[in-house]
Motif scaffolding. Structure first.
Motif, PDB file in Angstrom:
ATOM      1  N   SER A 239       0.827  -1.204   0.000  1.00 38.19           N
ATOM      2  CA  SER A 239       0.000   0.000   0.000  1.00 38.19           C
ATOM      3  C   SER A 239       0.865   1.260   0.000  1.00 38.19           C
ATOM      4  CB  SER A 239      -0.919  -0.004   1.226  1.00 38.19           C
ATOM      5  OG  SER A 239      -1.695   1.173   1.281  1.00 38.19           O
ATOM      6  N   ILE A 240       1.930   1.262   0.813  1.00 34.15           N
ATOM      7  CA  ILE A 240       2.816   2.431   0.891  1.00 34.15           C
ATOM      8  C   ILE A 240       3.531   2.659  -0.435  1.00 34.15           C
ATOM      9  CG2 ILE A 240       4.982   3.239   1.942  1.00 34.15           C
ATOM     10  CD1 ILE A 240       3.920   2.078   4.595  1.00 34.15           C
ATOM     11  N   GLU A 241       3.925   1.586  -1.082  1.00 33.45           N
ATOM     12  CA  GLU A 241       4.566   1.708  -2.395  1.00 33.45           C
ATOM     13  C   GLU A 241       3.625   2.378  -3.397  1.00 33.45           C
ATOM     14  OE1 GLU A 241       6.680  -1.111  -5.833  1.00 33.45           O
ATOM     15  OE2 GLU A 241       5.899  -1.997  -3.986  1.00 33.45           O
ATOM     16  N   LYS A 242       2.358   1.956  -3.391  1.00 35.54           N
ATOM     17  CA  LYS A 242       1.365   2.540  -4.296  1.00 35.54           C
ATOM     18  C   LYS A 242       1.073   3.993  -3.936  1.00 35.54           C
ATOM     19  CE  LYS A 242      -3.384   1.930  -5.956  1.00 35.54           C
ATOM     20  NZ  LYS A 242      -3.799   3.303  -5.625  1.00 35.54           N
ATOM     21  N   LEU A 243       0.929   4.259  -2.627  1.00 34.62           N
ATOM     22  CA  LEU A 243       0.631   5.623  -2.175  1.00 34.62           C
ATOM     23  C   LEU A 243       1.787   6.579  -2.472  1.00 34.62           C
ATOM     24  CD1 LEU A 243      -1.099   4.788   1.228  1.00 34.62           C
ATOM     25  CD2 LEU A 243      -2.191   5.809  -0.778  1.00 34.62           C
ATOM     26  N   THR A 244       3.029   6.067  -2.407  1.00 37.14           N
ATOM     27  CA  THR A 244       4.189   6.893  -2.736  1.00 37.14           C
ATOM     28  C   THR A 244       4.161   7.297  -4.204  1.00 37.14           C
ATOM     29  OG1 THR A 244       5.534   5.810  -1.029  1.00 37.14           O
ATOM     30  CG2 THR A 244       6.715   6.969  -2.777  1.00 37.14           C
ATOM     31  N   LYS A 245       3.796   6.355  -5.067  1.00 37.19           N
ATOM     32  CA  LYS A 245       3.674   6.653  -6.500  1.00 37.19           C
ATOM     33  C   LYS A 245       2.541   7.655  -6.743  1.00 37.19           C
ATOM     34  CE  LYS A 245       5.498   2.214  -8.120  1.00 37.19           C
ATOM     35  NZ  LYS A 245       5.179   0.937  -8.822  1.00 37.19           N
ATOM     36  N   ASP A 246       1.425   7.465  -6.019  1.00 38.40           N
ATOM     37  CA  ASP A 246       0.292   8.398  -6.157  1.00 38.40           C
ATOM     38  C   ASP A 246       0.701   9.804  -5.747  1.00 38.40           C
ATOM     39  OD1 ASP A 246      -1.281   6.326  -7.010  1.00 38.40           O
ATOM     40  OD2 ASP A 246      -2.317   6.028  -5.103  1.00 38.40           O
ATOM     41  N   LEU A 247       1.489   9.903  -4.676  1.00 33.12           N
ATOM     42  CA  LEU A 247       1.941  11.213  -4.205  1.00 33.12           C
ATOM     43  C   LEU A 247       2.818  11.888  -5.255  1.00 33.12           C
ATOM     44  CD1 LEU A 247       2.068  13.273  -1.905  1.00 33.12           C
ATOM     45  CD2 LEU A 247       4.044  12.027  -0.991  1.00 33.12           C
ATOM     46  N   ASP A 248       3.698  11.123  -5.877  1.00 29.10           N
ATOM     47  CA  ASP A 248       4.553  11.684  -6.934  1.00 29.10           C
ATOM     48  C   ASP A 248       3.713  12.197  -8.106  1.00 29.10           C
ATOM     49  OD1 ASP A 248       6.826  11.140  -5.496  1.00 29.10           O
ATOM     50  OD2 ASP A 248       7.217   9.214  -6.480  1.00 29.10           O
ATOM     51  N   VAL A 249       2.665  11.455  -8.435  1.00 29.77           N
ATOM     52  CA  VAL A 249       1.772  11.876  -9.522  1.00 29.77           C
ATOM     53  C   VAL A 249       1.087  13.188  -9.166  1.00 29.77           C
ATOM     54  CG1 VAL A 249      -0.387  11.322 -10.726  1.00 29.77           C
ATOM     55  CG2 VAL A 249       1.364   9.572 -10.445  1.00 29.77           C
ATOM     56  N   GLN A 250       0.632  13.302  -7.917  1.00 24.30           N
ATOM     57  CA  GLN A 250      -0.051  14.525  -7.493  1.00 24.30           C
ATOM     58  C   GLN A 250       0.908  15.709  -7.427  1.00 24.30           C
ATOM     59  OE1 GLN A 250      -3.214  14.758  -7.439  1.00 24.30           O
ATOM     60  NE2 GLN A 250      -3.512  12.546  -7.721  1.00 24.30           N
ATOM     61  N   LYS A 251       2.158  15.465  -7.045  1.00 20.60           N
ATOM     62  CA  LYS A 251       3.161  16.546  -7.032  1.00 20.60           C
ATOM     63  C   LYS A 251       3.387  17.074  -8.440  1.00 20.60           C
ATOM     64  CE  LYS A 251       5.838  15.171  -2.937  1.00 20.60           C
ATOM     65  NZ  LYS A 251       7.132  14.609  -2.460  1.00 20.60           N
ATOM     66  N   THR A 252       3.458  16.173  -9.410  1.00 16.34           N
ATOM     67  CA  THR A 252       3.629  16.574 -10.808  1.00 16.34           C
ATOM     68  C   THR A 252       2.424  17.363 -11.299  1.00 16.34           C
ATOM     69  OG1 THR A 252       4.996  14.618 -11.260  1.00 16.34           O
ATOM     70  CG2 THR A 252       3.998  15.723 -13.159  1.00 16.34           C
ATOM     71  N   ALA A 253       1.230  16.908 -10.895  1.00 18.96           N
ATOM     72  CA  ALA A 253      -0.001  17.577 -11.301  1.00 18.96           C
ATOM     73  C   ALA A 253      -0.059  18.993 -10.740  1.00 18.96           C
ATOM     74  CB  ALA A 253      -1.220  16.774 -10.834  1.00 18.96           C
ATOM     75  N   VAL A 254       0.396  19.187  -9.485  1.00 18.71           N
ATOM     76  CA  VAL A 254       0.423  20.529  -8.884  1.00 18.71           C
ATOM     77  C   VAL A 254       1.421  21.417  -9.613  1.00 18.71           C
ATOM     78  CG1 VAL A 254       1.092  21.824  -6.826  1.00 18.71           C
ATOM     79  CG2 VAL A 254      -0.401  19.853  -6.601  1.00 18.71           C
ATOM     80  N   SER A 255       2.592  20.873  -9.952  1.00 23.39           N
ATOM     81  CA  SER A 255       3.605  21.643 -10.694  1.00 23.39           C
ATOM     82  C   SER A 255       3.057  22.099 -12.041  1.00 23.39           C
ATOM     83  CB  SER A 255       4.862  20.800 -10.896  1.00 23.39           C
ATOM     84  OG  SER A 255       5.471  20.501  -9.658  1.00 23.39           O
ATOM     85  N   ASP A 256       2.353  21.208 -12.727  1.00 25.64           N
ATOM     86  CA  ASP A 256       1.745  21.548 -14.021  1.00 25.64           C
ATOM     87  C   ASP A 256       0.692  22.639 -13.851  1.00 25.64           C
ATOM     88  OD1 ASP A 256       3.333  19.660 -15.191  1.00 25.64           O
ATOM     89  OD2 ASP A 256       1.777  18.118 -15.328  1.00 25.64           O
ATOM     90  N   ALA A 257      -0.100  22.529 -12.774  1.00 24.08           N
ATOM     91  CA  ALA A 257      -1.155  23.520 -12.524  1.00 24.08           C
ATOM     92  C   ALA A 257      -0.548  24.882 -12.216  1.00 24.08           C
ATOM     93  CB  ALA A 257      -2.048  23.053 -11.372  1.00 24.08           C
ATOM     94  N   GLU A 258       0.551  24.901 -11.436  1.00 30.97           N
ATOM     95  CA  GLU A 258       1.229  26.159 -11.122  1.00 30.97           C
ATOM     96  C   GLU A 258       1.773  26.810 -12.392  1.00 30.97           C
ATOM     97  OE1 GLU A 258       4.146  24.807  -8.390  1.00 30.97           O
ATOM     98  OE2 GLU A 258       2.902  25.194  -6.600  1.00 30.97           O
ATOM     99  N   LEU A 259       2.299  25.995 -13.288  1.00 33.47           N
ATOM    100  CA  LEU A 259       2.830  26.514 -14.562  1.00 33.47           C
ATOM    101  C   LEU A 259       1.718  27.173 -15.392  1.00 33.47           C
ATOM    102  CD1 LEU A 259       5.171  26.792 -16.543  1.00 33.47           C
ATOM    103  CD2 LEU A 259       4.609  24.493 -17.397  1.00 33.47           C
TER     104      LEU A 259
END
Length: 266
Positions: A239-259
């Motif tokens: 579960s932690i492995e999956k949640l870590t990947k999900d967090l990375d995806v959300q960080k990228t999505a926030v960076s894209d939104a800020e841009l």
């Protein structure tokens, strides 16, 4: 004049489009930040649970390894000594306490391959002045009996996977969900002379009633709890492995939104 009006209308439209684009990008960024916060909290929650379960697993291991006669025999690595009985028995979830009560002191016993090897281990304890231990002679592989039900109660030997010697000890015991069901079953013709144990560990029979509040857990119960903790740790790792990947995806999505917000201002 008409030309100037067209220019003003064009400028006004352009400003309005920029404003709308900026507001939309801000809404998107805000939504992505919320998702990021949720992803971060989900990961931290799983990590907190993992740490708690890991501590519990370690504590159970230390309890199981406390020095007594059985641990001394196992550490001596004597011939024919297979380890704790708890390591040779798999119990259907929910019946751990009942099985331990049915087995009595055998719940903390050591499995030996033969009577001679059990006696040799006993001689070792006596000669070394060590603690006491109980041995169960069990040969052959673990057996999973077919689930059997009598008067709405499950037979004790049908909720475990264990060596035949353990099934023999459990033969004649039946498990009830509570005292009311146990008392009712005892009034039936099929189980009038049976030994009935509730999942909470209360013993009800024609001549013996035993139980009450909490009791000291046996090695069988502790081992089952440790195995459950180990299973949960494995689940949490995935579960932690999956949640870590999900967090990375959300960080990228926030960076894209800020841009996009910055682009809407230019």
């Amino acid at each position: 004049v008409g030309s100037e009006m067209c220019i003003r209308d064009s400028t006004s439209t352009s400003d309005e489009e920029l404003r709308v684009a900026y507001e939309k990008s801000q809404v998107t960024e805000s939504a992505q930040r919320t998702k990021l916060d949720q992803a971060r909290e989900a990961l931290h929650s799983a990590e907190r649970e993992r740490d708690a379960v890991a501590a519990k697993h370690a504590a159970l291991g230390m309890t199981l390894e406390q020095k007594d006669g059985s641990s001394e025999v196992r550490n001596a690595q004597l011939a024919g000594i297979k380890g704790l009985l708890a390591e040779s028995v798999s119990i259907e979830k929910g019946y751990e306490v009942a099985v331990a009560v049915a087995l009595g002191t055998l719940a903390d016993a050591i499995v030996a391959s033969s009577k001679e090897q059990a006696i040799a281990a006993l001689r070792y304890l006596k000669s070394e002045g060590l603690g006491r231990a109980e041995f169960l002679v069990a040969e052959g592989a673990k057996i999973q009996a077919k689930k059997r039900e009598v008067a709405s109660l499950f037979a004790a030997d049908s909720v475990v996977t264990a060596p035949q010697a353990v099934l023999d000890v459990l033969s004649g015991f039946y498990f009830a969900q509570d005292l009311d069901q146990a008392a009712k079953a005892l009034d039936s013709k099929e189980l009038a002379d049976a030994n009935i144990i509730t999942v909470d560990g209360d013993w009800v029979s024609r001549s013996l009633i035993r139980g009450g509040g909490s009791k000291q857990p046996s090695k069988l119960e502790l081992r089952a709890e440790q195995e459950s903790a180990a299973k949960r740790l494995s689940e949490l790792a995935s579960s932690i492995e999956k949640l870590t990947k999900d967090l990375d995806v959300q960080k990228t999505a926030v960076s894209d939104a800020e841009l996009k917000v910055r682009e809407s201002l230019s």
